[in-house]
Scaffold this active site. Structure first.
Site, PDB file in Angstrom:
ATOM      1  CB  THR A   7      28.152  21.385  33.193  1.00 20.20           C
ATOM      2  OG1 THR A   7      27.616  22.783  33.321  1.00 20.20           O
ATOM      3  CG2 THR A   7      29.249  21.103  32.471  1.00 20.20           C
ATOM      4  NE  ARG A  12      14.559  22.899  34.821  1.00 18.51           N
ATOM      5  CZ  ARG A  12      15.147  23.286  36.033  1.00 18.51           C
ATOM      6  NH1 ARG A  12      14.412  24.085  36.862  1.00 18.51           N
ATOM      7  NH2 ARG A  12      16.328  22.989  36.634  1.00 18.51           N
ATOM      8  CB  ALA A  49      13.302  22.006  41.061  1.00 19.86           C
ATOM      9  CG  PHE A  58      17.150  23.364  43.172  1.00 21.17           C
ATOM     10  CD1 PHE A  58      18.182  24.187  43.100  1.00 21.17           C
ATOM     11  CD2 PHE A  58      15.719  24.223  42.871  1.00 21.17           C
ATOM     12  CE1 PHE A  58      18.363  25.527  43.083  1.00 21.17           C
ATOM     13  CE2 PHE A  58      15.987  25.409  42.480  1.00 21.17           C
ATOM     14  CZ  PHE A  58      16.857  26.180  42.762  1.00 21.17           C
ATOM     15  CG  PHE A  75      34.610  22.235  40.575  1.00 22.87           C
ATOM     16  CD1 PHE A  75      33.469  21.239  40.529  1.00 22.87           C
ATOM     17  CD2 PHE A  75      34.208  23.570  40.378  1.00 22.87           C
ATOM     18  CE1 PHE A  75      32.271  21.809  40.169  1.00 22.87           C
ATOM     19  CE2 PHE A  75      33.102  23.913  40.228  1.00 22.87           C
ATOM     20  CZ  PHE A  75      32.020  22.828  40.229  1.00 22.87           C
ATOM     21  CD1 TRP A 108      32.327  24.053  33.247  1.00 21.34           C
ATOM     22  CD2 TRP A 108      34.614  24.279  33.203  1.00 21.34           C
ATOM     23  NE1 TRP A 108      32.608  25.645  33.350  1.00 21.34           N
ATOM     24  CE2 TRP A 108      34.292  25.432  33.221  1.00 21.34           C
ATOM     25  CE3 TRP A 108      35.963  23.958  33.091  1.00 21.34           C
ATOM     26  CZ2 TRP A 108      34.856  26.613  33.285  1.00 21.34           C
ATOM     27  CZ3 TRP A 108      36.940  24.953  32.817  1.00 21.34           C
ATOM     28  CH2 TRP A 108      36.256  26.281  32.892  1.00 21.34           C
TER      29      TRP A 108
END
Lengths: 555, 555
Positions: free
Chosen positions: A71, A92, A272, A300, A380, A408
């Site tokens: 994100t 990826r 990963a 990761f 968040f 986000w």
């Protein structure tokens, strides 16, 4: 609104319009539907005159849901384009394992997504399927050679190391016996499946720079030993030509768009923890050729994807990131500080403080490589202003630039502050990364270097199987390869329950797989397995499709 | 020139131009590259007003290389278009198993090919991969339920009938033990893989008429029994929604072109020996909606693909062919007459006469269904005029129309005579096909009917396992399903060495697989297995790709 609902609410541009932003003409595209296309290999030539700046997005040790690296990568790309730079995201491809398992898809979230998200998360342009087919063709050829007694030099069937792969979380296939049922069904032997994201074919694809190079790498896959202990490679089975033929399209990078219309290249997808964790050299080079900035991610935490991005991919391709963005979250820091998953939305300054050491170690690791970190605090809605301010102050005390990212909720607009910090860091960046180990070091030394310097281990313990593997690697003359350590993503250590910043622990190397074709060896730390399982309630139970063909429940 | 060289020498038209010939606008296409596209499901609605004529191409019992059914199907389509009719070929997709095994690709040959042949033979638009993924997702969910002890009603693990699939000829996977290595790897049990062309998901896709219908069919897949002998279906594992989501694109038919620019729909690909052997109802209906004539094929001899085309596909879809073309070759007749493979290019009237009974029986079979056969004598360069004339005379004696087809050498021009014979037969055709068995017959009766009337068997022998399966089918209330007998393609009997027209033999039914979701049961005759193996020298050894991306050695 769900990610899927947001993605669906945006009117996408025809893929030719996205290609035009990169200076690629419509007739150079191979369209896959209306909103995705493969690009030719021509843009990935290493001698390309134009060279963009490479920005690597990595992260602290993640919670099971992840820290929002994709994100942030997408939002940062959109932000760079918003403020007048030219940027492309290079990502990826998602694996079907996590899509139907626990973690979900890999197309970002909220206003920062690549699209069409259902297409990208489900098969996309078929690259994973091609890797699966090429990998399993070699397995079938090897078992056929055993069955036909036509094996080059007399294969020792107990020595066959080539497994099969499926892009499914299927623990029952980890350890199996094949060839049962009598003579017509081949020779019985122990075998197993890994997930496609861990396939050596996937790794060879990611690390090659042309079809010719790919075929050569595939030919060098170590398959087994003869009874006389001579190595047998894929080329000895005449398998690599057909394998490369199966990969004729999968080798080409895929072009899609973000919800804000930025170009995104998405290509291949090793994990990963159990593999090298970054997309292809071909996609990265294509991005650097076509754009001023490439924003890419490695899977990761920086201990896994970041270390491998540098020691394996950048070393192979002669690349260097100008800056490393380390994504952290209030939730992740509290989790590393010992707070329970269910309580991460509750303010808890003590847990935040306890967990900060985790981020600090990742930042130190970036600097060990001679690179400059920028922290992206991925916000968040439950995070408080006090928590944000505290993290920023702690980063400032470490002289690390930090910016809150609200991609986000707000897409590229939510990452403009981050984009400015990143550009400032790019401007300050003067030198390339420096490896922590040399290729001439022994395999043991390489593993010990990563374990002690990157993970913070006190020592490395070797299981007898690992010692035998070390001897075999030496006999095969493969000691000059880099190491791609398979280790849990949940801890710096090989014990998923050791959170925060563990030190002085023992890292256990159970065995070492040989990926001579890809060009590395895979020491396996602790209990890690290279085929995940499904959770008690798999995400597949929520995923559905309606009569009009709309996918439901994908996240 | 090789098939690949011929295919590459032809300049293809953009796929939008091919679609236009069918009255389909460019914006209704989902392109896959420049020369293939998926069509929307809208054209396959059964209530479609326009209804073309259906021409089924079947064959005598084939030699290992096949009798050229696909080549004739393509050439006949081109010929119909050449003489002013509007025709579309509706074919199956190739499987990677034979491509890398013995038989090669499935895109026709010589001047009668569908293109791009390398794309169609290698992955195409990903439909097989999607079937593989959906099939194996259910397998992983079932083993996960066993592992999590969260299984609905308590699964008896010895009763699990759902296997896994791969699109690879891999005999070592036929019979395996999964779940070894301790608690973390699931529960050990006997399992196995079939080839994807034999997947029940493939069959359900071929026999559904909408996404909604597909989801319902997938939900009805029989998976296992509980300890209390209650059946468990895919819907009990909440798997069918996610499986259908994986199939969102694979359910749509693919449009390509012949080398002469005729439209061709290619969709899905069950084998006719181990599965039902014909493409999808959706593709066939789409063809009938968009074109005056649909030329389609069913796999192997009429005893396999032809019988199943009628009893399974046509019965399900309410379709009827207007005429059945039976492809025969001089080589095939000599082979059925006992001539060795190496001698088939040598004139041998005695072998030809001995082998004719095979063709005669196939022609009688077509007539048993109330249909009119037309023989297409697919000419090879080694065939003599005497051999040709002799076959035509024998067909005339049976009052069967026959025409020489030289589509391999001359494309559509080589099939004009055949096209005229076919049109004449279509004109004579007055009634629909008649089934040989009723759905209300018992499963035993259905099998016996096909065995005695179509294959020419004297009796059917039941292995104990097959008897147990019959009881289970009755207990599950599935006796009204049609039968899809798995039998060798090399003989009318279940013994591949019995050539010609064997009579009075015993057909052995070893076991009966239940494909409740697809909508049939699969009695397995003789030694047949549903996962092929690779030959001593697999075709993969010849297949390669050059540095420019050109495939080599595909046939």
């Amino acid at each position: 609104m769900s990610d899927l609902a947001i993605a669906r609410s945006v009117k996408l541009q025809p893929i030719a319009a996205i290609a035009e932003r990169l200076g690629v003409a419509a007739d150079q595209l191979e369209p896959y539907g209306r909103y995705a296309a493969k690009l030719p290999l021509a843009f990935s030539a290493p001698e390309s005159s134009r060279q963009g700046k490479l920005i690597l997005v990595s992260a602290m040790t993640p919670t099971p849901a992840g820290e929002g690296k994709t994100t942030v990568t997408i939002g940062l790309t959109d932000a760079l384009n918003r403020i007048g730079r030219q940027a492309v995201a290079v990502l990826r491809e998602p694996s079907l394992g996590p899509v139907f398992g626990l973690k979900g898809g890999a197309t970002g979230g909220g206003r920062s997504q690549v699209a069409p998200m259902d297409m990208i998360n489900l098969h996309f342009t078929g690259d994973f399927a091609a890797v699966t087919a090429a990998h399993n063709l070699l397995a079938a050829i090897v078992d056929n050679a055993l069955h036909q007694r036509r094996n080059p030099g007399g294969i020792d069937l107990t020595s066959v190391r080539w497994k099969r792969v499926l892009d499914t979380n299927d623990r029952a296939l980890r350890q199996i016996i094949v060839g049962l049922g009598g003579r017509a069904n081949g020779l019985p032997r122990e075998a197993g499946f890994d997930i496609t994201a861990a396939s050596e074919v996937m790794a060879a694809m990611c690390l090659c720079d042309s079809l010719h190079h790919l075929k050569e790498k595939l030919g060098g896959i170590f398959v087994a030993l003869t009874h006389d202990k001579q190595p047998l490679y894929a080329r000895d089975f005449k398998a690599n030509g057909a394998m490369a033929a199966l990969l004729k399209d999968a080798i080409k990078p895929n072009l899609v768009q973000t919800l804000e219309g930025s170009p995104a290249l998405i290509h291949l997808g090793p994990f990963a923890n159990i593999a090298q964790g970054t997309n292809s050299i071909i996609a990265t080079r294509t991005g650097l050729h076509l754009s001023e900035y490439v924003v890419t991610e490695a899977g990761f935490g920086f201990d896994l994807g970041g270390e491998k991005f540098l020691h394996i991919k950048c070393r192979t391709a002669g690349l260097s990131p100008a800056v490393v963005v380390v994504v952290a979250t209030v939730r992740g820091l509290k989790y590393q500080g010992g707070a329970a998953l269910e309580t991460l939305s509750t303010p808890d300054m003590a847990a935040l403080e306890r967990g900060f050491g985790n981020l600090e170690k990742h930042l130190e690791n970036v600097r060990q490589f001679g690179l400059e970190p920028v922290v992206a605090i991925n916000r968040f809605t439950s995070d408080t202003a006090e928590e944000m301010a505290w993290i920023q102050a702690r980063c400032a005390a470490l002289h690390v630039a930090a910016a809150v990212s609200e991609t986000w909720a707000h897409g590229g607009a939510g990452a403009e502050a981050l984009a400015h910090e990143v550009l400032a860091a790019v401007g300050r960046s003067t030198s390339s990364w420096q490896p922590l180990y040399d290729l001439t070091d022994s395999i043991e030394r390489k593993i010990e270097t990563v374990a002690t310097r990157v993970y913070g281990a006190g020592e490395v313990q070797w299981f007898p199987r690992a010692r035998r593997d070390l001897r075999l690697i030496a006999e095969l003359g493969l000691e000059q390869l880099p190491v791609c350590i398979a280790k849990t993503q949940k801890s710096f250590s090989d014990d998923p329950t050791r959170l925060g910043r563990p030190t002085g622990f023992t890292l256990t190397i159970r065995e070492i797989e040989i990926a001579a074709g890809a060009g590395f060896v895979i020491p396996i730390a602790g209990d890690l397995v290279r085929m995940p399982g499904l959770p008690a309630v798999p995400a597949s139970e929520r995923i559905d499709i309606d009569a009009e063909g709309n996918i439901i429940g994908l996240s």
